[in-house]
Design a protein around this motif. Structure first.
Motif, PDB file in Angstrom:
ATOM      1  N   LYS A   1      34.281  40.226  39.636  1.00 29.96           N
ATOM      2  CA  LYS A   1      34.160  40.908  40.937  1.00 29.96           C
ATOM      3  C   LYS A   1      35.403  41.745  41.234  1.00 29.96           C
ATOM      4  O   LYS A   1      35.313  42.871  41.726  1.00 29.96           O
ATOM      5  CB  LYS A   1      33.958  39.880  42.061  1.00 29.96           C
ATOM      6  CG  LYS A   1      32.543  39.326  42.095  1.00 29.96           C
ATOM      7  CD  LYS A   1      32.397  38.260  43.165  1.00 29.96           C
ATOM      8  CE  LYS A   1      31.017  37.620  43.064  1.00 29.96           C
ATOM      9  NZ  LYS A   1      30.954  36.338  43.786  1.00 29.96           N
ATOM     10  N   ILE A   2      36.550  41.180  40.935  1.00 35.76           N
ATOM     11  CA  ILE A   2      37.797  41.913  41.176  1.00 35.76           C
ATOM     12  C   ILE A   2      37.810  43.203  40.352  1.00 35.76           C
ATOM     13  O   ILE A   2      38.142  44.284  40.845  1.00 35.76           O
ATOM     14  CB  ILE A   2      39.011  41.017  40.831  1.00 35.76           C
ATOM     15  CG1 ILE A   2      39.123  39.887  41.859  1.00 35.76           C
ATOM     16  CG2 ILE A   2      40.301  41.827  40.782  1.00 35.76           C
ATOM     17  CD1 ILE A   2      40.106  38.794  41.490  1.00 35.76           C
ATOM     18  N   VAL A   3      37.393  43.060  39.102  1.00 34.95           N
ATOM     19  CA  VAL A   3      37.368  44.223  38.217  1.00 34.95           C
ATOM     20  C   VAL A   3      36.374  45.265  38.743  1.00 34.95           C
ATOM     21  O   VAL A   3      36.641  46.474  38.736  1.00 34.95           O
ATOM     22  CB  VAL A   3      37.020  43.784  36.780  1.00 34.95           C
ATOM     23  CG1 VAL A   3      36.680  44.986  35.911  1.00 34.95           C
ATOM     24  CG2 VAL A   3      38.190  43.000  36.178  1.00 34.95           C
ATOM     25  N   LYS A   4      35.234  44.797  39.223  1.00 31.98           N
ATOM     26  CA  LYS A   4      34.207  45.718  39.752  1.00 31.98           C
ATOM     27  C   LYS A   4      34.745  46.516  40.937  1.00 31.98           C
ATOM     28  O   LYS A   4      34.523  47.727  41.030  1.00 31.98           O
ATOM     29  CB  LYS A   4      32.964  44.918  40.189  1.00 31.98           C
ATOM     30  CG  LYS A   4      32.112  44.455  39.016  1.00 31.98           C
ATOM     31  CD  LYS A   4      30.914  45.388  38.836  1.00 31.98           C
ATOM     32  CE  LYS A   4      30.279  45.229  37.466  1.00 31.98           C
ATOM     33  NZ  LYS A   4      29.729  43.869  37.229  1.00 31.98           N
ATOM     34  N   VAL A   5      35.427  45.848  41.840  1.00 34.79           N
ATOM     35  CA  VAL A   5      35.977  46.551  43.007  1.00 34.79           C
ATOM     36  C   VAL A   5      36.906  47.670  42.534  1.00 34.79           C
ATOM     37  O   VAL A   5      36.874  48.793  43.038  1.00 34.79           O
ATOM     38  CB  VAL A   5      36.735  45.577  43.937  1.00 34.79           C
ATOM     39  CG1 VAL A   5      37.484  46.344  45.035  1.00 34.79           C
ATOM     40  CG2 VAL A   5      35.777  44.573  44.546  1.00 34.79           C
ATOM     41  N   TYR A   6      37.692  47.340  41.536  1.00 38.54           N
ATOM     42  CA  TYR A   6      38.591  48.358  40.973  1.00 38.54           C
ATOM     43  C   TYR A   6      37.790  49.523  40.395  1.00 38.54           C
ATOM     44  O   TYR A   6      38.032  50.686  40.718  1.00 38.54           O
ATOM     45  CB  TYR A   6      39.489  47.712  39.921  1.00 38.54           C
ATOM     46  CG  TYR A   6      40.061  48.658  38.900  1.00 38.54           C
ATOM     47  CD1 TYR A   6      40.896  49.714  39.274  1.00 38.54           C
ATOM     48  CD2 TYR A   6      39.764  48.501  37.543  1.00 38.54           C
ATOM     49  CE1 TYR A   6      41.416  50.582  38.331  1.00 38.54           C
ATOM     50  CE2 TYR A   6      40.277  49.364  36.599  1.00 38.54           C
ATOM     51  CZ  TYR A   6      41.094  50.409  36.987  1.00 38.54           C
ATOM     52  OH  TYR A   6      41.602  51.271  36.054  1.00 38.54           O
ATOM     53  N   LEU A   7      36.810  49.213  39.559  1.00 36.48           N
ATOM     54  CA  LEU A   7      36.065  50.279  38.883  1.00 36.48           C
ATOM     55  C   LEU A   7      35.351  51.175  39.895  1.00 36.48           C
ATOM     56  O   LEU A   7      35.283  52.386  39.723  1.00 36.48           O
ATOM     57  CB  LEU A   7      35.054  49.680  37.894  1.00 36.48           C
ATOM     58  CG  LEU A   7      35.670  48.981  36.671  1.00 36.48           C
ATOM     59  CD1 LEU A   7      34.584  48.352  35.795  1.00 36.48           C
ATOM     60  CD2 LEU A   7      36.523  49.950  35.853  1.00 36.48           C
ATOM     61  N   GLU A   8      34.841  50.568  40.957  1.00 35.14           N
ATOM     62  CA  GLU A   8      34.111  51.357  41.958  1.00 35.14           C
ATOM     63  C   GLU A   8      35.046  52.252  42.771  1.00 35.14           C
ATOM     64  O   GLU A   8      34.634  53.264  43.303  1.00 35.14           O
ATOM     65  CB  GLU A   8      33.362  50.423  42.920  1.00 35.14           C
ATOM     66  CG  GLU A   8      32.169  49.748  42.269  1.00 35.14           C
ATOM     67  CD  GLU A   8      31.724  48.511  43.051  1.00 35.14           C
ATOM     68  OE1 GLU A   8      30.968  47.707  42.473  1.00 35.14           O
ATOM     69  OE2 GLU A   8      32.145  48.354  44.222  1.00 35.14           O
TER      70      GLU A   8
ATOM     71  N   ARG B   1      34.821  41.255  48.625  1.00 33.45           N
ATOM     72  CA  ARG B   1      33.854  41.102  47.546  1.00 33.45           C
ATOM     73  C   ARG B   1      33.860  39.664  47.015  1.00 33.45           C
ATOM     74  O   ARG B   1      32.828  39.034  46.843  1.00 33.45           O
ATOM     75  CB  ARG B   1      34.169  42.072  46.408  1.00 33.45           C
ATOM     76  CG  ARG B   1      33.237  41.956  45.212  1.00 33.45           C
ATOM     77  CD  ARG B   1      31.838  42.482  45.497  1.00 33.45           C
ATOM     78  NE  ARG B   1      31.893  43.848  45.982  1.00 33.45           N
ATOM     79  CZ  ARG B   1      31.850  44.912  45.168  1.00 33.45           C
ATOM     80  NH1 ARG B   1      31.687  44.759  43.882  1.00 33.45           N
ATOM     81  NH2 ARG B   1      31.953  46.118  45.663  1.00 33.45           N
ATOM     82  N   VAL B   2      35.040  39.165  46.793  1.00 35.66           N
ATOM     83  CA  VAL B   2      35.144  37.859  46.152  1.00 35.66           C
ATOM     84  C   VAL B   2      34.606  36.753  47.062  1.00 35.66           C
ATOM     85  O   VAL B   2      33.984  35.799  46.590  1.00 35.66           O
ATOM     86  CB  VAL B   2      36.620  37.588  45.757  1.00 35.66           C
ATOM     87  CG1 VAL B   2      36.837  36.137  45.416  1.00 35.66           C
ATOM     88  CG2 VAL B   2      37.009  38.461  44.577  1.00 35.66           C
ATOM     89  N   TYR B   3      34.824  36.895  48.356  1.00 38.22           N
ATOM     90  CA  TYR B   3      34.374  35.844  49.283  1.00 38.22           C
ATOM     91  C   TYR B   3      33.098  36.225  50.019  1.00 38.22           C
ATOM     92  O   TYR B   3      32.756  35.620  51.032  1.00 38.22           O
ATOM     93  CB  TYR B   3      35.492  35.518  50.290  1.00 38.22           C
ATOM     94  CG  TYR B   3      36.712  34.926  49.616  1.00 38.22           C
ATOM     95  CD1 TYR B   3      36.692  33.608  49.151  1.00 38.22           C
ATOM     96  CD2 TYR B   3      37.848  35.683  49.409  1.00 38.22           C
ATOM     97  CE1 TYR B   3      37.797  33.067  48.519  1.00 38.22           C
ATOM     98  CE2 TYR B   3      38.957  35.156  48.769  1.00 38.22           C
ATOM     99  CZ  TYR B   3      38.932  33.844  48.324  1.00 38.22           C
ATOM    100  OH  TYR B   3      40.019  33.311  47.695  1.00 38.22           O
ATOM    101  N   GLU B   4      32.405  37.214  49.502  1.00 41.29           N
ATOM    102  CA  GLU B   4      31.154  37.652  50.117  1.00 41.29           C
ATOM    103  C   GLU B   4      30.212  36.468  50.267  1.00 41.29           C
ATOM    104  O   GLU B   4      30.046  35.685  49.329  1.00 41.29           O
ATOM    105  CB  GLU B   4      30.488  38.705  49.226  1.00 41.29           C
ATOM    106  CG  GLU B   4      29.557  39.619  49.948  1.00 41.29           C
ATOM    107  CD  GLU B   4      29.223  40.830  49.058  1.00 41.29           C
ATOM    108  OE1 GLU B   4      28.940  41.884  49.612  1.00 41.29           O
ATOM    109  OE2 GLU B   4      29.274  40.685  47.814  1.00 41.29           O
ATOM    110  N   GLY B   5      29.625  36.336  51.443  1.00 41.45           N
ATOM    111  CA  GLY B   5      28.660  35.253  51.646  1.00 41.45           C
ATOM    112  C   GLY B   5      29.304  33.905  51.894  1.00 41.45           C
ATOM    113  O   GLY B   5      28.631  32.882  51.929  1.00 41.45           O
ATOM    114  N   ARG B   6      30.625  33.892  52.027  1.00 40.33           N
ATOM    115  CA  ARG B   6      31.287  32.613  52.306  1.00 40.33           C
ATOM    116  C   ARG B   6      31.825  32.597  53.723  1.00 40.33           C
ATOM    117  O   ARG B   6      32.098  33.652  54.305  1.00 40.33           O
ATOM    118  CB  ARG B   6      32.486  32.430  51.391  1.00 40.33           C
ATOM    119  CG  ARG B   6      32.123  32.342  49.955  1.00 40.33           C
ATOM    120  CD  ARG B   6      33.318  31.785  49.255  1.00 40.33           C
ATOM    121  NE  ARG B   6      33.118  31.893  47.822  1.00 40.33           N
ATOM    122  CZ  ARG B   6      33.699  31.101  46.962  1.00 40.33           C
ATOM    123  NH1 ARG B   6      34.535  30.167  47.376  1.00 40.33           N
ATOM    124  NH2 ARG B   6      33.484  31.240  45.676  1.00 40.33           N
TER     125      ARG B   6
END
Ligand code: SF4
Lengths: 170, 561
Positions: B515-522, B545-550
């Motif tokens: 997820k961390i990598v995805k945020v970067y790529l986006e 992103r990482v804590y989405e839904g928490r």
């Protein structure tokens, strides 16, 4: 009783160390006669008294005691004992180095407390010349092997004021 | 590299006999466990979860092929045929028998290797830049002074029983590759008005209380480095805390006094030692520096045609060259990093067979020498471009050519809970799980440069604080959890990472990293590395992103303007 090593032999210790008991203070404690090693606090509180009734004076330094405080008094002492509460407490090495190298103390410098075989080499290097080896340890083996485990030393210290690189011939 | 003379060698042999006698006395009951512990630690010997762990020094990371062959032999004969390179230029064996260690030391001494002061509360191994002497961005070669410091630290009589361990790092390049901001003493070599000297940094450290070091002296001419270090060490030895092991590092003393007050004490102490006998002489510098002269490089004026053709024709080779080689001072040469980060293998682990392959490669292609980096890889520092294809082929066959240097899977990782008694959590399985998740090379290259560092506990042997992504094992009600930090970095601009939020279970970790990598790529702009994007967008998008839904962990909502 610790075993006092001096000049490669186990010798008889003629010195008593004054202990400040419970309820006693450096100001009030009775000063015994004979060869006595006085704690720094007693020396600082009772100096004139000690000087007037003792010919031979010893001083005990604990790890927290600052050598600087007695730098001007060193000529009074026949022996300075540096206490190692645990052998892994290395403050006494700096105390000894300062006494010898900076303040040029010439009398006996004694390691007391948790003094063990494997520290003798380091102690000798920084300037100790007597060692109250912990009771129950093999003094003969310590004398034979403890002082010179290494045939050369790199650094300058009290026993060898020139580092190895200044003594190289080639 | 430095060749030991008769004295250097004799001291190591003396050490072997000293330790043999210590082990004997311990076995005979003449030394208690408590009395023996510091002695064995100062010979690199820990008692660990499964067996003793034994740490062999590779001073400032330099080794020759004969030494590596000996390590291969020792690992095979006394251990399970592999070793582990740490972040501090050491090789660790995880399964030796304590009673074998005197014999191991004797074998190591045959090739001038030892375990002197590799652990314990003493002056530790000096570390430096793995590309020292060959880096294109080097100002001065730090190795002669590193060797002079090594000798000074060896059996120093006044500083053998410090409040806590003491680590010195030295760097001679623009880009600091030796993590000097996070050492007890960090030394930056530089030239000011034609005079070579150091900026002296004190009181840095990772571990439980990570602190960036502070400059205690902006410039110190090189001749004074030993007297100045003695002054620092004496102040620390006398006044550093000894009542609490967690507060005993020099960084705590420097924090308590403030760097200015600390500096005053050091300067006052130094006034006595300055210009004294420990001042380094030009003759001594020259003597040691002569050992680090340039090897017999060929004069290469044209780029090798076959090499160029292969770069174009062979994508796998080109990738490896892109990631695993480094600009070199000398035309036609390069420094090759052999990756000990093969996917599925514990980072930094190397088998005896691999050590022998590396030793052969060093002999054939790199003047018989090699280096160990704090990123736990092996470097052949002087390889001709024309030989690269051969080196690659051999390294690849031995599993040493994963083209991932600087990429996500080339992570730094400590031994963690699989081996280390101090661990809160395992670290190797996390590394392996992440490597498996990111096993696609195209994707890895697409992501680009990320430092991922993993430690199994706050002692931070895996340097997690200075990873772009840092992972720290924590204990949560007796379960193994992992705290993630972002934005840390090493180098001249070294910084500590920020904690992203509540910790994760082991099973969640590959997803979290993804997820961390995805945020970067986006979010990245062209040419932005992970760390650049992070600096631009901040930590919140990653949190969200990482804590989405928490329930917990997301960034606080900003109020609408
Ligand atoms: S960081 Fe902790 S778990 Fe990892 S090797 Fe260091 S002490 Fe052990």
């Amino acid at each position: 009783m610790a075993q006092l090593i001096k000049q490669g032999n186990v010798t008889v210790d003629t010195w008593k160390t004054l202990e400040i008991g419970e309820g006693e203070t450096p100001e009030t404690i009775a000063l015994p006669a004979g060869d006595v090693i006085f704690p720094l606090a007693v020396w600082l509180a009772r100096r004139n008294e000690i000087v007037s009734c003792h010919k031979r004076i010893g001083l005990l330094l604990l790890p927290d005691d600052k050598v600087e405080e007695i730098a001007a008094d060193l000529e009074y002492f026949v022996v300075v004992a540096v206490h190692f509460p645990k052998f892994v407490d290395g403050r006494g090495y700096s105390t000894a180095a300062l006494l010898r190298q900076r303040y040029h103390y010439q009398g006996e410098l004694r390691a007391v407390g948790d003094v063990l075989h494997d520290q003798l080499f380091f102690m000798q290097r920084v300037g100790f010349d007597s060692y109250a080896l912990k009771d129950g340890k093999d003094a003969i083996h310590a004398i034979g092997k403890g002082f010179a485990p290494f045939s050369e030393t790199y650094q300058a210290s009290t026993d060898q004021p020139e580092p190895h690189f200044r003594r190289r011939t080639a | 590299m430095y060749k030991y003379d008769a004295i250097d060698r004799q001291l190591i042999l003396d050490r072997v006999e000293q330790f043999r006698d210590q082990v004997r006395r311990w076995q005979a009951g003449e030394l208690t466990d408590d009395e023996f512990r510091p002695l064995r630690l100062q010979n690199g010997l820990y008692i660990q979860r499964h067996a003793p762990m034994f740490r062999i020094a590779v001073p400032y990371g330099m080794m020759n092929s004969a030494q590596l062959r000996k390590l291969a032999h020792v690992a095979r004969k006394y251990d399970r045929g592999y070793g582990h390179f740490t972040t501090r230029h050491n090789l660790q064996l995880n399964w030796p028998q304590l009673t074998d260690v005197p014999d191991i030391l004797a074998e190591l001494a045959e090739v001038d290797l030892h375990a002197i002061q590799t652990s314990g509360n003493c002056l530790r191994n000096i570390t430096t830049d793995q590309f020292a002497g060959v880096a294109a961005d080097e100002i001065i070669d730090p190795r002669p002074l590193a060797e002079i410091l090594r000798q000074w630290t060896t059996f120093h009589p006044e500083f053998a029983f410090l409040p806590r361990k003491f680590k010195i790092a030295i760097s001679g390049t623009k880009e600091d590759r030796a993590v000097t901001w996070f050492h007890d003493i960090g030394l930056h070599l530089k030239v000011v008005d034609g005079v070579t000297g150091f900026t002296v940094i004190v009181g840095g450290g990772l571990g439980r209380t990570p602190i960036r070091g502070q400059v205690v002296r902006d410039f110190l001419p090189w001749q004074h480095i030993l007297t100045y270090c003695e002054a620092i060490l004496r102040v620390y030895n006398r006044f550093g805390r000894r009542d609490n092991a967690y507060k005993a590092r020099i960084k705590i003393l420097v924090q308590a006094l403030g760097v200015e007050e600390f500096g005053k004490l050091v300067e006052a102490e130094w006034a006595h030692g300055k210009d004294g006998p420990a001042t380094i002489t030009q003759a001594e510098y020259d003597r040691v520096a002569a050992h680090f002269g340039a090897p017999a490089y060929e004069t290469i004026t044209t780029v090798d045609a076959a090499y160029q053709a292969k770069i174009i024709a062979d994508k796998a080779f080109a990738r490896w060259v892109e990631r695993n080689t480094q600009p070199h001072k000398v035309a036609g040469y390069t420094a090759v990093t052999l990756s000990l980060k093969k996917h599925g293998v514990a980072p930094g682990d190397i088998t005896s067979d691999q050590m022998e392959v590396v030793a052969d490669l060093a002999d054939r292609y790199s003047f018989g020498e090699l280096r160990i980096s704090h990123e736990q890889n092996v470097i052949l520092a002087d390889v001709k471009l024309a030989d690269l294809a051969d080196v690659w082929r051999v390294a690849k066959a031995a599993g040493l050519a994963t083209p991932n240097i600087g990429l996500l899977t080339s992570m730094i990782c400590c031994p963690g809970g699989d081996f280390c008694d101090l661990a809160n959590a395992k670290s190797i399985p996390i590394a392996t799980a992440i490597q498996q998740r990111f096993d696609d090379l195209d994707y890895l290259f697409e992501i680009g440069e990320i430092d991922l560092n993993i430690s199994g506990c706050m002692n931070a042997c895996g340097h997690h604080h200075v990873g772009h992504i840092g992972v720290l094992g924590v204990d949560k009600n007796n379960d193994e959890f992992y705290q993630v930090t972002l934005g840390g970095r090493q180098g001249y601009d070294a910084r500590l990472g920020k904690v992203i939020g509540p910790s994760f279970s082991a099973g969640e970790m590959p997803d979290v990293i993804e997820k961390i990598v995805k945020v970067y790529l986006e979010n990245r702009h062209p040419d932005e590395r992970f760390i650049d994007t992070f600096d631009r967008i901040g930590i919140d998008p990653f949190k969200n992103r990482v804590y989405e839904g928490r329930a917990h962990g997301k960034a606080k909502q900003k109020e609408a303007a």
